[in-house]
Design a protein around this motif. Structure first.
Motif, PDB file in Angstrom:
ATOM      1  N   VAL A  83       0.098   3.628   5.054  1.00  0.00           N
ATOM      2  CA  VAL A  83      -0.651   2.752   5.964  1.00  0.00           C
ATOM      3  C   VAL A  83      -2.029   3.310   6.299  1.00  0.00           C
ATOM      4  O   VAL A  83      -2.887   2.575   6.788  1.00  0.00           O
ATOM      5  CB  VAL A  83       0.114   2.465   7.288  1.00  0.00           C
ATOM      6  CG1 VAL A  83       1.452   1.818   7.001  1.00  0.00           C
ATOM      7  CG2 VAL A  83       0.271   3.725   8.134  1.00  0.00           C
ATOM      8  N   LEU A 114      -3.418  -4.905   4.758  1.00  0.00           N
ATOM      9  CA  LEU A 114      -2.630  -4.018   3.902  1.00  0.00           C
ATOM     10  C   LEU A 114      -1.736  -4.801   2.941  1.00  0.00           C
ATOM     11  O   LEU A 114      -1.461  -4.351   1.830  1.00  0.00           O
ATOM     12  CB  LEU A 114      -1.781  -3.057   4.747  1.00  0.00           C
ATOM     13  CG  LEU A 114      -2.433  -1.678   4.976  1.00  0.00           C
ATOM     14  CD1 LEU A 114      -3.766  -1.789   5.659  1.00  0.00           C
ATOM     15  CD2 LEU A 114      -1.517  -0.733   5.703  1.00  0.00           C
ATOM     16  N   ILE A 127      -5.782  -5.515   0.364  1.00  0.00           N
ATOM     17  CA  ILE A 127      -5.899  -4.391  -0.576  1.00  0.00           C
ATOM     18  C   ILE A 127      -6.336  -4.870  -1.967  1.00  0.00           C
ATOM     19  O   ILE A 127      -7.113  -4.213  -2.647  1.00  0.00           O
ATOM     20  CB  ILE A 127      -4.562  -3.602  -0.624  1.00  0.00           C
ATOM     21  CG1 ILE A 127      -4.691  -2.314  -1.440  1.00  0.00           C
ATOM     22  CG2 ILE A 127      -3.413  -4.466  -1.125  1.00  0.00           C
ATOM     23  CD1 ILE A 127      -3.462  -1.382  -1.330  1.00  0.00           C
ATOM     24  N   PRO A 161       0.837  -1.195   0.000  1.00  0.00           N
ATOM     25  CA  PRO A 161       0.000   0.000   0.000  1.00  0.00           C
ATOM     26  C   PRO A 161       0.877   1.253   0.000  1.00  0.00           C
ATOM     27  O   PRO A 161       1.914   1.279   0.643  1.00  0.00           O
ATOM     28  CB  PRO A 161      -0.763  -0.117   1.326  1.00  0.00           C
ATOM     29  CG  PRO A 161       0.165  -0.861   2.227  1.00  0.00           C
ATOM     30  CD  PRO A 161       0.922  -1.820   1.339  1.00  0.00           C
ATOM     31  N   ILE A 219      -7.687   3.085   0.420  1.00  0.00           N
ATOM     32  CA  ILE A 219      -7.096   3.217   1.771  1.00  0.00           C
ATOM     33  C   ILE A 219      -8.164   3.713   2.751  1.00  0.00           C
ATOM     34  O   ILE A 219      -8.151   3.347   3.937  1.00  0.00           O
ATOM     35  CB  ILE A 219      -5.833   4.116   1.762  1.00  0.00           C
ATOM     36  CG1 ILE A 219      -5.044   3.949   3.079  1.00  0.00           C
ATOM     37  CG2 ILE A 219      -6.177   5.575   1.561  1.00  0.00           C
ATOM     38  CD1 ILE A 219      -4.207   2.719   3.168  1.00  0.00           C
TER      39      ILE A 219
END
Lengths: 350, 350
Positions: free
Chosen positions: A97, A173, A177, A94, A331
């Motif tokens: 974070v 993550l 994702i 990613p 995100i």
């Protein structure tokens, strides 16, 4: 283009090997915080320059573009530093974070009028592009549901960083994702209105098993699970009103998929496209590269790198498939999931 | 035993046909609120007595046991009436639309010291029993996750009742109940500590697409989806620390499953057991019954009926696999899911 790779981990290795199948792309430099590690990497992969600091690579006028492949917790800092030097950036996913980090990164790219893309390589696999086209053409009808999972048993004593919260680790993550990107691809980039999840944190603070349900307007839903403790199937199904798409393992870097219309008079369609040839390519030492990858289907990183290089050559500042808006939207979903499962990163406190 | 069937719908038909493969079980009476419908049913299935009211069937001294197969919204009332006459009861699932109804039913059974079981037939399929035994033996290790879905495209103009909230319809109660039962079977009957869901309600008020994530202690999770608008796979995977179980479509009435140990030195195990012979049985008129079922694998209703008859013969008041406690635990989960997705039944208001 002439690339600098920042970082010497598994993905940095795989990217460098994959570039052997992208003849226009050259890795001219590798950088890490330890010159010894950079030198070892450079020797192994025949990279001309090894730097013992990231800044040296960013100062190098022979570097056209930077691939940020260090630990997740360093992505924003390194990518922003590169953008500050007006170097185009491909940052491994990613990008940050949390949404605050990603926003900072996107603003830095804009301010410097420099190319930035988050490396969600899934989008550049020909099978994914073909499926996206099929969905846009209406072959699947209206998409109603996405079901997907991905999991593996992380050998925590070998790969502690994968689940270490101080390094930006955790299943969500690291791999979750892709689950969210796939759902958002199916729903044409729309943000989910509802995000629900249950999750388990491991001894290093990162999530080790997370199950999510996301809801979009009109009753559209995604059901997604990621684990560092289970061999979850790693396949995906996209259900539409006219057909369903099945993507077998590994859905996040697929070489095949099937479109099955519900109408029995229509035939199913198979889509497949093998990996770029890096797996059968030799390196400068004449060794076969096959089986040299750390991660599955990493040869496909060439698809992404070729596209990014083309975008940069054409003066683009972002990629159409992994836009800044999409990175931010994903995100934001992950932030909501983390809130539900009580997962915090050190960067959340700033 | 001599059974009365209350109701003349699809499942009443299927149960009656399935009994042709259970030679000790006889359907001696059928009842509905319309004598004409009962007579038609009795004639079709060669049932000796047809009643135009449920009470007449419950008064019949030749009726040993009652199968409640009317609309879901009537289950509690009819089952309580039968228990009041000291008739053992098999009530089609869901036993009630909410925990209050199910509690009332269980209390009525206790007060009358009479057998009661909710007809979650899944539990009586030999494949499910074998899987349960394998899990109890520890073949799968500690169970960590359950992934399952079931969906079909309900022709709402043909089957409006399936999604009509006034009849206790909706995907969750119609089929979602099996998803939750499977997860609770895998987790040895433990109640989930967390329940999250997103759902869509249809024009008749019932849920038409529901995705759920449930969490148990120790990070154990289930990810489940049911739809009346999509052909969801209808398969299930149970992940453990030593092996995974795959149950293909239709997981809720399975004739096969596979246990795959992760240790490559151990071989996968296939478990399979065909349906009872009702599909190839002839009825009293000499007609082949094959293809007469409305619903998939309904011949397997014989497993359930045989077990219930044996329990009643042995003087039991409840079944060990579908205990009163389990029925209550599952409806409590469904109440929580309904709260999350905003699904209300008329009975919720009392």
């Amino acid at each position: 283009m002439r690339w600098a790779v920042l970082g010497t981990g598994q993905i940095a290795h795989d990217f460098t090997i994959a570039m052997l199948a992208a003849p226009k792309e050259q890795i001219v430099a590798v950088a890490s915080r330890a010159l010894e590690r950079s030198k070892e990497f450079a020797e192994k992969h025949n990279v001309p320059k090894a730097y013992g600091s990231y800044d040296e690579a960013l100062e190098d006028p022979e570097v056209d573009i930077v691939y940020v492949a260090a630990a997740t917790s360093c992505h924003v800092q390194l990518a922003c530093a590169a953008l500050g030097k007006k170097k185009p950036v491909l940052v491994e996913k990613p990008a940050g974070v949390n949404a605050r980090e990603v926003r900072q990164l996107l603003e830095t790219a804009q301010k410097n009028d420099t190319f930035l893309m988050e490396g969600v390589w899934m989008h550049f696999f020909p099978v994914v592009r073909a499926l996206s086209d099929a969905m846009k053409r209406g072959d699947i009808g209206d998409i109603t549901s996405v079901h997907a999972s991905f999991g593996w048993m992380n050998p925590v004593d070998v790969n502690p960083g994968v689940e270490d919260v101080t390094q930006g680790g955790g299943g969500l993550l690291a791999v979750g994702i892709y689950l969210i990107h796939l759902a958002m691809l199916a729903f044409n980039g729309a943000k989910p209105e509802k995000v629900e999840a249950v999750g388990e944190l491991g001894p290093k603070g990162g999530d080790v098993r997370t199950s999510m349900v996301l809801g979009w307007s009109g009753g559209r839903q995604a059901m997604l699970a990621v684990s560092l403790r289970d061999n979850y199937a790693g396949s995906a199904v996209i259900y539409g009103t006219k057909a369903k798409i099945s993507i077998p393992f590994p859905f996040l870097c697929p070489t095949s998929a099937t479109v099955e219309p519900y109408d029995p008079k229509e035939m199913p369609t198979s889509i497949s496209e093998g990996l770029p040839c890096a797996e059968a390519t030799t390196n400068a030492a004449g060794e076969l590269i096959s089986n040299k990858f750390n991660l599955i289907n990493s040869a496909g990183l060439a698809y992404e790198a070729n596209r990014v290089a083309a975008d940069v050559s054409q003066g683009k500042k972002e990629n159409e498939h992994v836009s800044h808006e999409l990175s931010l939207a994903v995100i934001e979903v992950m932030d909501k999931v983390r809130e539900k499962i009580g997962l915090c990163y050190p960067a959340d406190k700033y």
